[in-house]
Motif scaffolding. Structure first.
Motif, mmCIF file in Angstrom:
data_model
loop_
_atom_site.group_PDB
_atom_site.id
_atom_site.type_symbol
_atom_site.label_atom_id
_atom_site.label_comp_id
_atom_site.label_asym_id
_atom_site.label_seq_id
_atom_site.Cartn_x
_atom_site.Cartn_y
_atom_site.Cartn_z
ATOM 1 N N ALA A 189 15.820 36.185 -15.965
ATOM 2 C CA ALA A 189 16.762 36.507 -14.898
ATOM 3 C C ALA A 189 16.807 35.396 -13.844
ATOM 4 C CB ALA A 189 16.406 37.843 -14.254
ATOM 5 N N ALA A 190 15.638 34.875 -13.485
ATOM 6 C CA ALA A 190 15.614 33.788 -12.505
ATOM 7 C C ALA A 190 16.244 32.519 -13.070
ATOM 8 C CB ALA A 190 14.175 33.517 -12.074
ATOM 9 N N TYR A 191 16.065 32.287 -14.354
ATOM 10 C CA TYR A 191 16.648 31.092 -14.968
ATOM 11 C C TYR A 191 18.173 31.142 -14.940
ATOM 12 C CZ TYR A 191 18.079 27.785 -18.554
ATOM 13 O OH TYR A 191 18.692 26.778 -19.226
ATOM 14 N N TRP A 192 18.738 32.306 -15.280
ATOM 15 C CA TRP A 192 20.198 32.410 -15.276
ATOM 16 C C TRP A 192 20.749 32.359 -13.856
ATOM 17 C CZ3 TRP A 192 22.559 31.071 -19.314
ATOM 18 C CH2 TRP A 192 22.061 31.338 -20.578
ATOM 19 N N ARG A 193 20.023 32.906 -12.907
ATOM 20 C CA ARG A 193 20.447 32.782 -11.513
ATOM 21 C C ARG A 193 20.433 31.321 -11.069
ATOM 22 N NH1 ARG A 193 17.098 36.209 -7.500
ATOM 23 N NH2 ARG A 193 18.474 35.024 -6.101
ATOM 24 N N ALA A 194 19.404 30.580 -11.471
ATOM 25 C CA ALA A 194 19.342 29.157 -11.131
ATOM 26 C C ALA A 194 20.473 28.378 -11.801
ATOM 27 C CB ALA A 194 17.984 28.589 -11.540
ATOM 28 N N LYS A 195 20.788 28.733 -13.062
ATOM 29 C CA LYS A 195 21.883 28.055 -13.757
ATOM 30 C C LYS A 195 23.210 28.302 -13.054
ATOM 31 C CE LYS A 195 21.683 26.430 -17.440
ATOM 32 N NZ LYS A 195 21.488 25.041 -17.910
ATOM 33 N N GLU A 196 23.448 29.531 -12.665
ATOM 34 C CA GLU A 196 24.684 29.854 -11.946
ATOM 35 C C GLU A 196 24.751 29.134 -10.602
ATOM 36 O OE1 GLU A 196 25.074 34.414 -13.744
ATOM 37 O OE2 GLU A 196 24.489 34.043 -11.668
ATOM 38 N N GLY A 197 23.631 29.057 -9.905
ATOM 39 C CA GLY A 197 23.617 28.358 -8.620
ATOM 40 C C GLY A 197 23.890 26.880 -8.759
ATOM 41 N N GLU A 198 23.337 26.242 -9.772
ATOM 42 C CA GLU A 198 23.571 24.815 -9.979
ATOM 43 C C GLU A 198 25.030 24.542 -10.332
ATOM 44 O OE1 GLU A 198 21.667 22.250 -9.481
ATOM 45 O OE2 GLU A 198 19.964 23.478 -8.818
ATOM 46 N N LEU A 199 25.617 25.412 -11.154
ATOM 47 C CA LEU A 199 27.028 25.228 -11.484
ATOM 48 C C LEU A 199 27.911 25.425 -10.252
ATOM 49 C CD1 LEU A 199 27.192 27.017 -14.961
ATOM 50 C CD2 LEU A 199 27.360 24.558 -14.506
ATOM 51 N N ALA A 200 27.562 26.413 -9.421
ATOM 52 C CA ALA A 200 28.331 26.623 -8.190
ATOM 53 C C ALA A 200 28.216 25.422 -7.252
ATOM 54 C CB ALA A 200 27.858 27.894 -7.498
ATOM 55 N N ARG A 201 27.028 24.823 -7.162
ATOM 56 C CA ARG A 201 26.867 23.625 -6.340
ATOM 57 C C ARG A 201 27.730 22.471 -6.861
ATOM 58 N NH1 ARG A 201 20.351 23.066 -5.263
ATOM 59 N NH2 ARG A 201 20.142 24.783 -3.757
ATOM 60 N N THR A 202 27.797 22.328 -8.173
ATOM 61 C CA THR A 202 28.619 21.264 -8.751
ATOM 62 C C THR A 202 30.088 21.471 -8.433
ATOM 63 O OG1 THR A 202 27.009 21.052 -10.542
ATOM 64 C CG2 THR A 202 29.155 20.038 -10.872
ATOM 65 N N LEU A 203 30.528 22.713 -8.491
ATOM 66 C CA LEU A 203 31.917 22.993 -8.165
ATOM 67 C C LEU A 203 32.203 22.775 -6.681
ATOM 68 C CD1 LEU A 203 32.551 26.201 -10.308
ATOM 69 C CD2 LEU A 203 33.215 23.850 -10.814
ATOM 70 N N LEU A 204 31.225 23.071 -5.831
ATOM 71 C CA LEU A 204 31.415 22.857 -4.399
ATOM 72 C C LEU A 204 31.501 21.374 -4.053
ATOM 73 C CD1 LEU A 204 29.023 25.546 -2.872
ATOM 74 C CD2 LEU A 204 31.518 25.540 -2.829
ATOM 75 N N ALA A 205 31.011 20.517 -4.926
ATOM 76 C CA ALA A 205 31.114 19.086 -4.673
ATOM 77 C C ALA A 205 32.534 18.570 -4.838
ATOM 78 C CB ALA A 205 30.171 18.320 -5.604
ATOM 79 N N LEU A 206 33.414 19.341 -5.501
ATOM 80 C CA LEU A 206 34.804 18.933 -5.638
ATOM 81 C C LEU A 206 35.492 19.009 -4.283
ATOM 82 C CD1 LEU A 206 35.710 20.805 -8.947
ATOM 83 C CD2 LEU A 206 35.005 18.425 -8.663
ATOM 84 N N PRO A 207 36.355 18.043 -3.942
ATOM 85 C CA PRO A 207 36.953 18.030 -2.600
ATOM 86 C C PRO A 207 37.904 19.188 -2.343
ATOM 87 C CG PRO A 207 37.900 16.321 -3.992
ATOM 88 C CD PRO A 207 36.751 16.885 -4.749
ATOM 89 N N THR A 208 38.502 19.768 -3.380
ATOM 90 C CA THR A 208 39.476 20.840 -3.170
ATOM 91 C C THR A 208 38.845 22.229 -3.192
ATOM 92 O OG1 THR A 208 39.957 20.879 -5.546
ATOM 93 C CG2 THR A 208 41.325 19.472 -4.150
#
Length: 524
Positions: free
Chosen positions: A116-135
């Motif tokens: 459960a913690a691993y999938w939460r970490a995976k989702e958080g990392e993907l969300a951070r990557t998307l937040l790096a997009l300027p739009t």
């Protein structure tokens, strides 16, 4: 003090108000210049992360301002503050990534808790990557983890992404990029199984086949257009031909299964022959009417014999059969349309004017054959090709490129400061410098002697002083104008009057004397 005492009450009030106004404007201008220019530090942060950044700025004593979801700081300290806050781990992202796994210890952590913690970490990392997009302003990623089950035969993962943009909505290309990003980060996840949801536009359809088909269509048209333009440029010259290509592609998938039988085309595949022979004899003979009579041939040979033969042949034939399966995918050309416009040829008239006339039909026929061979026109398929020759119109001048003016390049605050400075300079020039200059010049000069008003009861025509003594001139008609003169009583002696007039009008007297001297030199 002498200048101040020489002013009347009205001028004193005006001077005091001018000094107060100028002081106010200068103080305002100084405050605006001293005020730091603020620039954006961070924008679009979560409330918790923004609060931590503001607390860190207040702790450092940095000048800052919060405008909605944006934090502004002094432009001279912005880069340094960003580095200092980054060293402290600020601003913290709204979601956590792999740092969730740092808090897990080997004791008391089960496999389910770690997954459960691993999938939460995976989702958080993907969300951070998307937040790096300027739009992208905010993003959430949800991945469905597959629980191991002995009864499950397929292992298929799905995911959903919710995105909030800073302005507008996501396009199909951006949604497809997000799908590939999430699918590449999760094992066993396909891009088609990732749903992208925009906070403003809803579900974004990002079909890979449609996008590939659109890309193929545009590439095909551009390729055909380039081939035709390159071919025509060799004959009519660059820029003298306009080519438009319309390609109608097949967008559906078609599967055809065909099975045909040919009765005339049979083939013997096996032959089965069978031959049977039977033979039988009867020793008792045959019972006849003669054998039953007393005188009959009862003692004759009564034995009988029978023979039979049978032949059977079986031939197996296979009827000729043709079976075909045809699968047609999208992308093939259904119909092709090509339009070619060729510029006319220059022709000089008898009067010397230059005009463009259409090209001859023979040349257009040759160009049509070349274009048809270049693009592959198939009239049986329904393709169309049109070649026309018309004179091109001269395009009007589009003008010069507009550039931002000085007022557009200025910052609004800089414009206010410049305006205040101009107002202060104008007030100083009007109410400070001008009275000082006028006071030093001795005040405004009176009217010239040539324009002195006539005495009361005299003629309205002005008297002109020519420098010659006129015995008929009444000096009482002359009006002495002097701002500093307080005694208006005139001497009764004409010589005294003339002397006083010369003292008060020294410039005019000198000019009169100079005129006399010049006249005498000319007469001599």
């Amino acid at each position: 003090m002498s200048f101040w005492m020489a002013l009347d009450l009205r001028r004193r009030v005006v001077a005091m108000l001018a000094v107060i106004a100028i002081g106010t404007f200068l103080a305002l201008l100084a405050s605006m210049i001293a005020q730091p220019r603020l620039e954006l530090l961070y924008a679009g942060l979560d409330p918790a992360a923004a609060g931590e950044v503001v607390a860190a700025l207040e702790q450092r004593g940095a000048v800052h301002e919060v405008r909605g979801e944006s934090i502004f700081v002094d432009s001279r300290q912005r880069d340094g503050l960003r580095m200092a806050l980054a060293a402290e781990g600020l601003p913290q992202a709204g979601v956590q990534g792999y740092e969730l796994l740092d808090g897990l210890s080997g004791f008391g952590t089960t496999a389910q808790m770690f997954d459960a913690a691993y999938w939460r970490a995976k989702e958080g990392e993907l969300a951070r990557t998307l937040l790096a997009l300027p739009t992208v302003k905010a993003a959430r990623v949800h991945i469905s983890p597959d629980a191991p089950s002995p009864f499950r035969t397929t292992d298929k993962r799905t995911a959903s992404v919710t995105v909030t943009t800073a302005g507008g909505s996501l396009t199909a290309d951006q949604a497809r990029a997000i799908q590939h990003l999430v699918a590449a980060a999760v094992t066993g996840l396909m891009p088609a199984d990732v749903a992208v949801i925009d906070g403003r536009g809803g579900l974004i359809e990002a079909s890979e086949s449609n996008s590939a088909l659109g890309t193929s269509l545009s590439d095909r048209e551009a390729e055909l257009r380039g081939n035709v333009e390159r071919l025509l440029a060799a004959r009519v010259g660059p820029g003298n031909a306009v080519v438009e290509v319309s390609v109608d592609l097949v967008t559906e998938t078609e599967q055809i299964t065909e099975r045909r039988f040919d009765p005339a085309g049979r083939v013997a595949i096996s032959t089965d022959s069978e031959e049977r022979t039977e033979s039988s004899s009867d020793s008792e003979g045959q019972v006849t009417v003669a054998s039953n009579l007393p005188e009959g041939d009862a003692g004759a040979d009564n034995s009988g014999r029978s023979d039979s033969s049978q032949t059977r042949e079986r031939v197996n034939f296979e009827v000729s059969e043709t079976q075909r399966e045809l699968l047609r995918g999208p992308g093939s050309i259904r119909r092709l349309g090509v339009a070619v416009l060729v510029n006319g040829v220059p022709s000089t008239a008898e009067d010397g004017t230059l005009t463009l006339v259409p090209r001859p039909p023979e040349e257009l026929a040759d160009l049509r054959e070349l274009v048809a061979a270049a693009v592959g026109i198939d009239e049986a398929r329904g393709d169309t090709l049109t070649v026309k020759s018309l004179a091109f119109e001269v395009a009007p001048s589009s003008g010069s490129l507009s550039e931002p003016g000085l007022l557009q390049r200025l910052d609004p605050m800089q414009g206010v400061q410049i305006l205040a400075l101009l107002v202060a300079i104008a007030l100083i020039a009007l109410f400070v410098l001008r009275p000082i200059l006028l006071a030093r010049a001795g005040g405004p000069a009176g009217p010239p002697l040539a324009q002195l008003p006539a005495a009361q009861g005299a003629s309205r025509s002005p008297r002109v002083l020519t420098g010659e003594i006129d015995d008929r001139l009444d000096v009482t008609e002359l009006q002495i104008v002097s701002p500093g003169e307080t005694d208006t009583a005139l001497p009764t002696d004409p010589v005294s009057r003339l002397r006083r007039l010369i003292e008060e009008r020294q410039a005019e007297s000198i000019e009169i004397l100079r005129g006399w001297m010049e006249d005498r030199e000319e007469k001599a």
